[in-house]
Design a protein around this motif. Structure first.
Motif, PDB file in Angstrom:
ATOM      1  N   CYS A 173     -30.389 -26.800  51.510  1.00 20.96           N
ATOM      2  CA  CYS A 173     -29.071 -27.314  51.169  1.00 20.96           C
ATOM      3  C   CYS A 173     -28.326 -26.321  50.278  1.00 20.96           C
ATOM      4  O   CYS A 173     -28.872 -25.838  49.286  1.00 20.96           O
ATOM      5  CB  CYS A 173     -29.211 -28.660  50.460  1.00 20.96           C
ATOM      6  SG  CYS A 173     -27.632 -29.315  49.905  1.00 20.96           S
TER       7      CYS A 173
ATOM      8  N   CYS B 129     -27.673 -28.480  46.622  1.00 13.72           N
ATOM      9  CA  CYS B 129     -28.750 -28.848  45.695  1.00 13.72           C
ATOM     10  C   CYS B 129     -30.013 -28.008  45.896  1.00 13.72           C
ATOM     11  O   CYS B 129     -30.978 -28.150  45.146  1.00 13.72           O
ATOM     12  CB  CYS B 129     -29.070 -30.343  45.821  1.00 13.72           C
ATOM     13  SG  CYS B 129     -29.854 -30.765  47.388  1.00 13.72           S
TER      14      CYS B 129
ATOM     15  N   CYS C 188     -27.800 -31.056  52.741  1.00 14.42           N
ATOM     16  CA  CYS C 188     -28.669 -32.186  53.035  1.00 14.42           C
ATOM     17  C   CYS C 188     -27.802 -33.445  53.195  1.00 14.42           C
ATOM     18  O   CYS C 188     -26.612 -33.431  52.883  1.00 14.42           O
ATOM     19  CB  CYS C 188     -29.696 -32.369  51.911  1.00 14.42           C
ATOM     20  SG  CYS C 188     -28.986 -32.910  50.356  1.00 14.42           S
TER      21      CYS C 188
ATOM     22  N   CYS D  30     -25.913 -34.619  49.962  1.00 14.07           N
ATOM     23  CA  CYS D  30     -24.799 -33.767  49.560  1.00 14.07           C
ATOM     24  C   CYS D  30     -23.670 -33.846  50.591  1.00 14.07           C
ATOM     25  O   CYS D  30     -22.495 -33.840  50.221  1.00 14.07           O
ATOM     26  CB  CYS D  30     -25.260 -32.332  49.386  1.00 14.07           C
ATOM     27  SG  CYS D  30     -26.379 -32.120  47.988  1.00 14.07           S
TER      28      CYS D  30
HETATM   29 ZN    ZN Z   1     -28.256 -31.287  48.936  1.00 10.26          ZN
END
Ligand code: ZN
Length: 136
Positions: A92, A95, A113, A116
């Motif tokens: 991701c 994050c 992801c 997010c």
């Molecule tokens: Zn993420």
């Protein structure tokens, strides 16, 4: 195009995604030129009276908008292919957690992801992105 096989000829973890991404990029390029052809054909069909002008520009707007979405998606797909080459794929961008295989299988060009993407997607929801997240 960079080979992703290792010395043993075993497939890398991301080869299936790379294949899917390359197919998707090809698909988008073809779709954009197909739309161009459709646009030229529809121009020939449009009667040249002034009442159709607003309709015509609306169609042009849709055409441009759709092409922009395709182009945007193509950029994402190409960026994902670069991430595979740089071994940063599947992580991701927000994050830095791994993106789930299930998500990558559905959206191989996913940059974020699910968590997010939902957070970011909620912010950009006012941009009509119906065509954009289609899982094919
Ligand atoms: Zn993420």
């Amino acid at each position: 195009m960079q080979k992703t096989m290792n010395k043993n000829g075993a497939k890398t973890q991301f080869e299936q995604y790379q294949k899917a991404l390359e197919a998707k990029a090809e698909d988008l390029r073809r779709s954009m030129s197909a739309q161009k052809v459709a646009q030229v054909v529809s121009r020939l069909d449009v009667p040249s009276d002034e009442g159709d002008l607003s309709q015509q520009s609306h169609e042009e707007w849709i055409f441009l908008n759709r092409n922009t979405l395709d182009l945007k998606l193509l950029r994402e797909v190409e960026a994902a292919l670069r991430r595979i080459q740089h071994a940063t794929y599947g992580v991701c961008a927000a994050c830095e957690e791994p993106i789930s295989a299930k998500r990558l299988a559905a959206v191989p060009w996913a940059k974020f992801c699910v968590q997010c993407q939902e957070r970011i997607g909620a912010q950009s929801a006012e941009h009509d992105s119906d065509d954009f997240d289609v899982e094919r």
